[in-house]
Design an enzyme around this catalytic site. Structure first.
Site, mmCIF file in Angstrom:
data_model
loop_
_atom_site.group_PDB
_atom_site.id
_atom_site.type_symbol
_atom_site.label_atom_id
_atom_site.label_comp_id
_atom_site.label_asym_id
_atom_site.label_seq_id
_atom_site.Cartn_x
_atom_site.Cartn_y
_atom_site.Cartn_z
ATOM 1 N N PHE A 1 -4.718 9.007 -0.956
ATOM 2 C CA PHE A 1 -6.182 9.106 -0.882
ATOM 3 C C PHE A 1 -6.537 10.468 -0.278
ATOM 4 O O PHE A 1 -5.946 10.878 0.720
ATOM 5 C CB PHE A 1 -6.693 7.964 0.007
ATOM 6 C CG PHE A 1 -8.172 7.734 -0.063
ATOM 7 C CD1 PHE A 1 -8.713 6.883 -1.014
ATOM 8 C CD2 PHE A 1 -9.030 8.378 0.825
ATOM 9 C CE1 PHE A 1 -10.079 6.658 -1.072
ATOM 10 C CE2 PHE A 1 -10.409 8.159 0.769
ATOM 11 C CZ PHE A 1 -10.932 7.291 -0.177
ATOM 12 N N ASP B 1 -1.473 3.375 6.209
ATOM 13 C CA ASP B 1 -2.887 3.222 5.861
ATOM 14 C C ASP B 1 -3.032 1.907 5.106
ATOM 15 O O ASP B 1 -2.494 1.747 4.003
ATOM 16 C CB ASP B 1 -3.377 4.402 5.020
ATOM 17 C CG ASP B 1 -4.895 4.389 4.862
ATOM 18 O OD1 ASP B 1 -5.467 3.283 4.775
ATOM 19 O OD2 ASP B 1 -5.503 5.475 4.816
ATOM 20 N N TYR C 1 -14.748 -2.030 5.455
ATOM 21 C CA TYR C 1 -15.839 -2.267 4.485
ATOM 22 C C TYR C 1 -15.326 -2.599 3.089
ATOM 23 O O TYR C 1 -16.125 -2.891 2.210
ATOM 24 C CB TYR C 1 -16.814 -1.084 4.433
ATOM 25 C CG TYR C 1 -16.195 0.270 4.199
ATOM 26 C CD1 TYR C 1 -15.807 0.670 2.933
ATOM 27 C CD2 TYR C 1 -16.019 1.161 5.256
ATOM 28 C CE1 TYR C 1 -15.231 1.911 2.720
ATOM 29 C CE2 TYR C 1 -15.445 2.409 5.062
ATOM 30 C CZ TYR C 1 -15.053 2.771 3.794
ATOM 31 O OH TYR C 1 -14.479 3.996 3.586
ATOM 32 N N LYS C 2 -14.006 -2.538 2.874
ATOM 33 C CA LYS C 2 -13.469 -2.894 1.554
ATOM 34 C C LYS C 2 -13.180 -4.399 1.534
ATOM 35 O O LYS C 2 -14.097 -5.195 1.645
ATOM 36 C CB LYS C 2 -12.238 -2.044 1.256
ATOM 37 C CG LYS C 2 -12.621 -0.574 1.065
ATOM 38 C CD LYS C 2 -11.435 0.355 0.958
ATOM 39 C CE LYS C 2 -11.944 1.790 0.809
ATOM 40 N NZ LYS C 2 -10.905 2.778 1.123
ATOM 41 N N ARG D 1 -10.985 0.748 -12.506
ATOM 42 C CA ARG D 1 -10.274 0.040 -11.447
ATOM 43 C C ARG D 1 -11.012 -1.254 -11.131
ATOM 44 O O ARG D 1 -12.219 -1.230 -10.896
ATOM 45 C CB ARG D 1 -10.285 0.962 -10.223
ATOM 46 C CG ARG D 1 -9.157 0.797 -9.268
ATOM 47 C CD ARG D 1 -9.252 1.830 -8.164
ATOM 48 N NE ARG D 1 -10.477 1.692 -7.394
ATOM 49 C CZ ARG D 1 -10.610 2.092 -6.129
ATOM 50 N NH1 ARG D 1 -9.606 2.666 -5.498
ATOM 51 N NH2 ARG D 1 -11.739 1.940 -5.491
HETATM 52 C C1 LIG Z 1 -11.244 3.888 1.824
HETATM 53 C C2 LIG Z 1 -10.121 4.701 2.356
HETATM 54 C C3 LIG Z 1 -10.342 5.591 3.397
HETATM 55 C C4 LIG Z 1 -11.741 5.764 3.941
HETATM 56 O O1 LIG Z 1 -11.871 6.625 5.005
HETATM 57 P P1 LIG Z 1 -13.223 6.679 5.840
HETATM 58 O O2 LIG Z 1 -12.999 7.773 6.782
HETATM 59 O O3 LIG Z 1 -13.394 5.354 6.524
HETATM 60 O O4 LIG Z 1 -14.338 6.935 4.881
HETATM 61 C C5 LIG Z 1 -9.245 6.302 3.878
HETATM 62 N N1 LIG Z 1 -8.006 6.141 3.358
HETATM 63 C C6 LIG Z 1 -7.783 5.268 2.343
HETATM 64 C C7 LIG Z 1 -6.401 5.093 1.795
HETATM 65 C C8 LIG Z 1 -8.830 4.536 1.813
HETATM 66 O O5 LIG Z 1 -8.618 3.699 0.807
#
Ligand SMILES: *Cc1c(COP(=O)(O)O)cnc(C)c1O
Length: 391
Positions: free
Chosen positions: A124, A194, A219-220, A366
């Site tokens: 990510f 992560d 939030y996911k 997705r």
């Molecule tokens: C959604 C997600 C994030 C989000 O990071 P924020 O700083 O909370 O916006 C980070 N890493 C991964 C792998 C994600 O899926």
């Protein structure tokens, strides 16, 4: 051939079917985007409005009297239950990006004689930016694992820290936490996980698997609400030695002493920075209420069935779509990604027909299957739309 009635029977026998009533979902859509923003838990509006009432009545006294001060630790301890971690090692705060920055700094400092931070090049983007930034400021090199290659094949005696996504955010491919952590340790490094794309839908054993640090998002799959605070985990054995790069008064051993010298808090609070978003953390609490009594192994079993069903129906009915997620459900999180050369153009029509999923550059669609509020007939209805839109 499967029929919609067969799937209605599966929904009727589904031990998790009742959990859908713990969420407010608009009529007429199939929501397959719980991996980007989870649905609203039933208790979220009351939880938020109760906080607003406490603020009105108690003002400054609310910090202690209403427990706002301890909320990051209390909510973190509840999240720990979903991560297979003892509660005192998890805190709810800030964002994934900021938390990764904090734990990665701490982890790198615990391996002062090692030069390399390892990351997959498919990670990510935020994880990549943070890894590159921390490596720059600590004089380390980044070793990027090329797409499709096993990160464990790139470990050696130079590795300080491996930053590993539990599930690839594009394809949903899982990395097996136990063996991966063991390999990183065997090479003498530390493992930072992560969990943004797995916590809440895949059983996790941070303690059992020996993870060193972890971060993730609420939030996911966890349904905490837009922009709800993230969490971080630091294994107890590292807590006392962990130094984080954004110390603030809330991570001080005695915040109200207001002293000039910084002394880190002895526990997980040392990873706080400043004052937290209490209103937003209250909707995370409501989301955790919705998870009360949920058996994550049951969630995982349903998730594998939902995604298997989706893959099967896509194969049967959507010749224009290529499944790019692993076909083996054991190697896949709760999402299925498909490729179509015109995915970008088709995506608005799919959403317009009531099937809400994501488009990801350059040609990926997705779909996330949240077992607490997505059923088997939903999968059928979604594929009907995909078959019609993609020809
Ligand atoms: C959604 C997600 C994030 C989000 O990071 P924020 O700083 O909370 O916006 C980070 N890493 C991964 C792998 C994600 O899926």
């Amino acid at each position: 051939m499967l029929t919609r009635d067969d799937l209605a029977a599966l929904d009727g026998a589904d031990p998790l079917a009742g959990f859908r009533e713990r969420f407010d979902l608009p009529e007429g859509i199939v929501y397959l985007d719980g991996n980007s923003l989870g649905a609203r838990p039933l208790g979220a509006p009351d939880s938020a409005s109760a906080l607003l009432g406490e603020w009105e009545e108690d003002l400054i006294a609310g910090w202690q009297g209403r427990g706002w001060w301890d909320l990051p630790v209390r909510v973190g301890g509840r999240i720990a239950g979903l991560l297979g971690a003892a509660p005192h090692q998890v805190i709810c705060c800030d964002t994934v990006t900021v938390n990764l920055y904090k734990v990665l700094h701490a982890a790198v400092a615990l391996r002062p004689d090692r030069r390399v931070v390892l990351l997959r090049d498919s990670a990510f983007p935020t994880d990549r930016y943070v890894v590159e930034s921390v490596a720059r400021s600590t004089g380390r090199a980044v070793r990027l694992v090329p797409r499709g290659e096993d990160p464990l094949g790139h470990l050696d005696g130079d590795i300080a820290v491996a930053v590993l996504e539990h599930s690839d955010f594009r394809t949903g491919e899982l990395l097996d936490m136990g063996p991966a952590t063991a390999s990183v340790h065997a090479a003498g490094g530390l493992a930072v996980w992560d969990l943004s794309h797995t916590a809440g839908v895949v059983p996790i054993a941070l303690d059992g698997d020996g993870a060193d640090f972890a971060v993730g998002c609420t939030y996911k799959w966890l349904n905490g609400g837009p922009g709800s605070p993230a969490y971080l985990f630091a294994a107890e054995r590292h807590l006392d030695a962990s130094e984080q790069p954004v110390p603030g008064w809330l991570s001080h051993a005695d915040p109200f002493a207001m002293t000039d010298d910084y002394r880190p808090h002895p526990g997980i609070r040392r990873f706080l920075t400043g004052t937290q978003a209490i209103l937003s953390m209250r909707t995370v609490e409501a989301a955790l209420d919705a998870y009360e009594g949920v058996d994550l192994h049951e969630v995982r079993a349903k998730s594998m069935q939902l995604t298997d069903l989706f893959v099967r129906l896509i194969d049967e009915r959507c010749p224009g779509l290529e499944v790019v997620s692993p076909r083996d459900a054991f190697r896949r999180s709760s999402q299925v990604t498909v490729r179509h050369p015109r995915a970008r153009e088709l995506h608005p029509g799919i959403v317009g027909s009531g099937v809400v999923g994501d488009f990801r550059e350059p040609d990926l669609l997705r779909f996330g299957f949240a077992p607490l509020y997505v059923g088997y007939t939903d999968v059928w209805d979604a594929v009907e739309v995909l078959a019609a839109v993609t020809g």
